[in-house]
Design an enzyme around this catalytic site. Sequence first.
Site, short mmCIF file in Angstrom:
data_model
loop_
_atom_site.label_atom_id
_atom_site.label_comp_id
_atom_site.label_asym_id
_atom_site.label_seq_id
_atom_site.Cartn_x
_atom_site.Cartn_y
_atom_site.Cartn_z
N ASP A 130 0.74 -1.13 0.01
CA ASP A 130 0.02 0.05 -0.05
C ASP A 130 0.99 1.13 0.05
O ASP A 130 1.82 1.44 0.70
CB ASP A 130 -0.86 -0.07 1.31
CG ASP A 130 -1.93 1.16 1.45
OD1 ASP A 130 -2.76 0.92 0.81
OD2 ASP A 130 -1.53 2.02 2.04
N GLU A 151 1.46 -0.52 -4.85
CA GLU A 151 0.61 0.57 -5.23
C GLU A 151 1.40 1.88 -5.35
O GLU A 151 2.06 2.61 -4.44
CB GLU A 151 -0.57 0.98 -4.13
CG GLU A 151 -1.58 1.84 -4.67
CD GLU A 151 -2.26 2.50 -3.52
OE1 GLU A 151 -3.57 3.18 -3.57
OE2 GLU A 151 -1.86 2.71 -2.30
C1 GLC Z 1 -4.19 3.37 -0.25
C2 GLC Z 1 -5.49 2.40 -0.33
C3 GLC Z 1 -6.62 3.34 0.32
C4 GLC Z 1 -5.91 3.85 1.63
C5 GLC Z 1 -4.62 4.56 1.56
C6 GLC Z 1 -4.15 4.72 3.02
O1 GLC Z 1 -4.38 4.38 -1.31
O2 GLC Z 1 -5.65 1.99 -1.33
O3 GLC Z 1 -7.71 2.66 0.50
O4 GLC Z 1 -7.00 4.60 2.10
O5 GLC Z 1 -3.64 3.69 0.89
O6 GLC Z 1 -3.54 3.90 3.38
#
Ligand code: GLC
Length: 539
Positions: free
Chosen positions: A202, A267
């Site tokens: 993440d 991500e």
């Molecule tokens: C990422 C996740 C999201 C979350 C953020 C903070 O973007 O996909 O859902 O709110 O990280 O952890």
Amino acid sequence: MDWWKDAVFYQIYPRSFKDHNNDGVGDLKGIVEKLDYLSWLGVDVVWLSPFFKSPMEDFGYDISDYKDVDPLFGTINDFDELVDEIHRRGMKIIIDQVYNHTSDKHPWFIESKSSRNNPKADWYIWKDPKPNGDPPNNWISLFSGENPQSAWEWDDNRKQYYLHLFGKEQPDLNWRNGEVKRKIFESMKFWLDRGVDGFRFDAASHYYKDPSFQDALKGPQVKKTLFHSARDEYYWDRFSGRPETLLAVEEIKRFMNSYGDKVSIGEITSDMGLCLYLIFTISGRFDLAFNIDFMEKLSLNAKKVRELSENVNTFFGERAWPSYVLGNHDNYRIINRLTNGMKVGENEKKLIAKLAATLLLTVRGTPFVYYGEEIGMEDTEVPYDKIVDPWGKALWPRKGRDVCRTPMQWNGEKHAGFSEVTPWLPINSNKAHVNVENEKKDPRSILNFYRSLLKLRKSHVALRRGAMHFIDAPDDIICYTRNISKEKIVVLLNFGSVPKRVNLSTHGKVLLGSHRGIGEDFYDQDVEPFESVVIDVSK
Ligand code: GLC
């Protein structure tokens, strides 16, 4: 080798998949209940969004214990059972790892904020105020709505600010502290030892911040995300895609390699789009990065979509392996995005969902399906008093992220077969016809179309590994080939509402289509409005 290049991933948002203990929130045992469905559908890998101990301010993306399951979802034994049950069915499981930040209720943060000289004082990012008391710089929280909200929160005890790139309940970890890093690797080890097949990291582009902590520049060009919030007005390079982060990713990769064939997915979010996905996925770094840029720009404009996928294809080339996603827990549902502002009937909607599915599952790259996409779930209206997403609250009156996180629609019953009690988010009123039970029975449903596409990918290596070439076609039509050794497949997608003539200049046999029977001949024919067709033209 590189099994993840052949795999289809399926994202489960555990709160909304299946509620086994009937408390209104989905759980791990609920997922076990539905594994036969996933294996019937034909997915290869299940990705679970967070189920770790958490005060749930950001619904699990605020973790207070990296090595335990939140009681809301079950126990660590339930998790072990889930892993076994997934493996027993020949599927794999990957889980989220959230290492940019913890919850503010994590014992580490509680200790860190207790004084300026406790053993964990430096585990988070603490800074003195400016002489006038203002936050140390202009960085803004990525959960800002229309108006910028500072990414710094004052702590009256330490008389300092701490950094939170997301909500104030999500303080950013200090990756420059060796102990923090050691703990992070320890936590990865914990889950790898339990047999998971990989991780989704993440907010992985944000681990290290610019040590100068200078102001972010503001720019007019900055990428427009779906939510168009104040965060789009600032450049992200002070905290996104820093060289130290890339080195950390290489370390993660080396560590995961010691466990054999695991997959790592980053991500990556920035204002640099594709460029950063590539930088994060060249050899020795993450195996995959979500192509969020593609997802956000996807529309029914065939010319633009061709440009987007052709760019990815050329840009990644042999350097890295691309991935594709139509939706996730942070974005509006694909049908809503594609038909936004259009007047469409149920039938057209269905065709448009199939069009998107065909694209996702036949372009060159690893596809990710978001739960419910396979039955054509749409954004659910969530009234103001039911909004729970912290970012959604800031974005109001515009839609936030709750709309795409509502319970999976298993059948047409009151709570859609998700639970026996009122669920944590409302269920879409279209549950009467958009549901698994109904669609399983209907050979022309979106669900059965997805299933056939997944089968097709499995039986045709060209669709998984083959080269991709775009071919010029009439306006509104996207046409590309996928080929490897003797196998050659043509994909035709009509993104418009009028029929278009396409001459393949060779005879082909339909492998799958929204309008045509399998095995039909295709040579010089009209491609119907919103039609998708996959044709075998192997010699
Ligand atoms: C990422 C996740 C999201 C979350 C953020 C903070 O973007 O996909 O859902 O709110 O990280 O952890």
